[in-house]
Design a protein around this motif. Structure first.
Motif, short mmCIF file in Angstrom:
data_model
loop_
_atom_site.label_atom_id
_atom_site.label_comp_id
_atom_site.label_asym_id
_atom_site.label_seq_id
_atom_site.Cartn_x
_atom_site.Cartn_y
_atom_site.Cartn_z
N PHE A 5 0.81 -1.22 0.00
CA PHE A 5 0.00 0.00 0.00
C PHE A 5 0.84 1.27 0.00
N GLY A 6 2.15 1.13 -0.03
CA GLY A 6 3.02 2.29 -0.15
C GLY A 6 3.01 3.23 1.03
N LEU A 7 2.77 2.70 2.22
CA LEU A 7 2.77 3.55 3.41
C LEU A 7 4.21 3.96 3.72
N PRO A 8 4.50 5.27 3.78
CA PRO A 8 5.89 5.70 3.99
C PRO A 8 6.34 5.55 5.44
N PHE A 9 7.45 4.86 5.64
CA PHE A 9 8.02 4.69 6.97
C PHE A 9 9.44 5.25 7.04
N GLU A 10 9.81 6.11 6.11
CA GLU A 10 11.20 6.56 6.04
C GLU A 10 11.66 7.26 7.32
N GLY A 11 10.80 8.05 7.93
CA GLY A 11 11.21 8.79 9.12
C GLY A 11 10.87 8.11 10.42
N ALA A 12 10.44 6.85 10.35
CA ALA A 12 10.00 6.15 11.56
C ALA A 12 11.16 5.95 12.54
N GLN A 13 10.86 6.11 13.80
CA GLN A 13 11.82 5.86 14.88
C GLN A 13 11.60 4.43 15.38
N TRP A 14 12.27 3.47 14.75
CA TRP A 14 12.01 2.06 15.05
C TRP A 14 12.50 1.67 16.44
N GLY A 15 13.54 2.33 16.93
CA GLY A 15 13.99 2.05 18.28
C GLY A 15 12.93 2.42 19.30
#
Length: 272
Positions: free
Chosen positions: A137-147
């Motif tokens: 679905f192309g949801l952008p996660f580029e700036g996600a803070q995965w920690g």
């Protein structure tokens, strides 16, 4: 090592049991795809107005990501509340609960092992929501803070596990009639903002919603993943969930142990 072997034995048992019901496993997995498509199309309908919804702005401003995380984390609440109680109830009905306690295995290992598969499966299912959101679905996660998201996820698993242990106490003591599962799940789905922001409610209702652990789990995860908020700025959610563990953990454990001791004295461990 004995505790680890016990946990592993429970996990192997439940994996084999789940594998024997392939259709159910298939339905549980594909339901993630169905739900994702449903809310993707709903988000398409809202695409022209979602940018003008103030309550969505702290969470990235896009409804699809908001709903996807709500579906993923709410699954933890539903699964954890039922994981221990359902497993122990089945053990009561098959006559194995008293037998397991008679083995001398640590009670904590028995209880943890009973819900281990469910929690791991729910974690994988939640991860599938994120994978589908990004790839299909192309949801952008580029700036996600995965920690930061990992910390919130760990707290979510711990908090929901504590609630599940409390619910299991009712099953041990009363066999049926657990008031925690349905009540807490219903309130959380209604007020915690699973599919809509809690900010749409009047201030008194928002204050009540802030008492529910799922509210803080969702808020922290959405801000970390969708808005790129670092862990240092999620102190409110982390502090509440950590405080909840400190307070509710001993209470839930004490309640469960009291229920087991009461059932032993009454000789009802094997009854259902």
């Amino acid at each position: 090592m004995s505790t680890l072997r016990i946990l592993w034995a429970f996990l192997v048992r439940d994996v084999k049991n789940a594998a024997s019901y392939r259709l159910l496993l298939f339905v549980q997995t594909t339901s993630v795809l169905t739900l994702s498509f449903t809310f993707f199309f709903l988000a398409l309908m809202l695409r022209g107005v979602e940018g003008h919804i103030p309550s969505l702005q702290p969470y990235g401003g896009r409804y699809f990501g908001f709903a996807l995380i709500g579906l993923a984390l709410s699954g933890f609440l539903d699964a954890a509340l039922r994981a221990f109680s359902t497993s122990l109830r089945q053990a009561q009905m098959t006559g194995t609960f008293a037998a397991m306690l008679a083995t001398g295995a640590p009670l904590g290992a028995i209880v943890a092992g009973s819900g281990l598969y469910t929690l791991l499966f729910t974690t994988a299912r939640a991860g599938l929501f994120f994978v589908l959101g990004a790839t299909l679905f192309g949801l952008p996660f580029e700036g996600a803070q995965w920690g930061a998201a990992g910390v919130i996820l760990a707290l979510t698993v711990a908090v929901t596990g504590i609630l599940g242990l409390f619910a299991a106490g009712f099953v041990v003591r009363y066999k049926q009639g657990d008031p925690i599962t349905a009540g807490l799940a219903g309130l959380s789905w209604l007020f915690s903002g699973v599919l809509y922001p809690k900010e749409i409610f009047p201030a008194p209702v928002q204050a009540m919603a802030s008492l529910l652990p799922l509210t803080h789990c969702l808020e922290g995860m959405r801000k970390a993943v969708l808005a790129g908020v670092p862990l240092a700025e999620l102190s409110g959610s982390v502090a509440y969930l950590g405080g909840f563990l400190v307070v509710a953990g001993p209470v839930s454990l004490g309640w469960f142990l009291a229920c087991v001791r009461g059932a032993k004295r009454a000789g009802t461990l094997g009854q259902y």
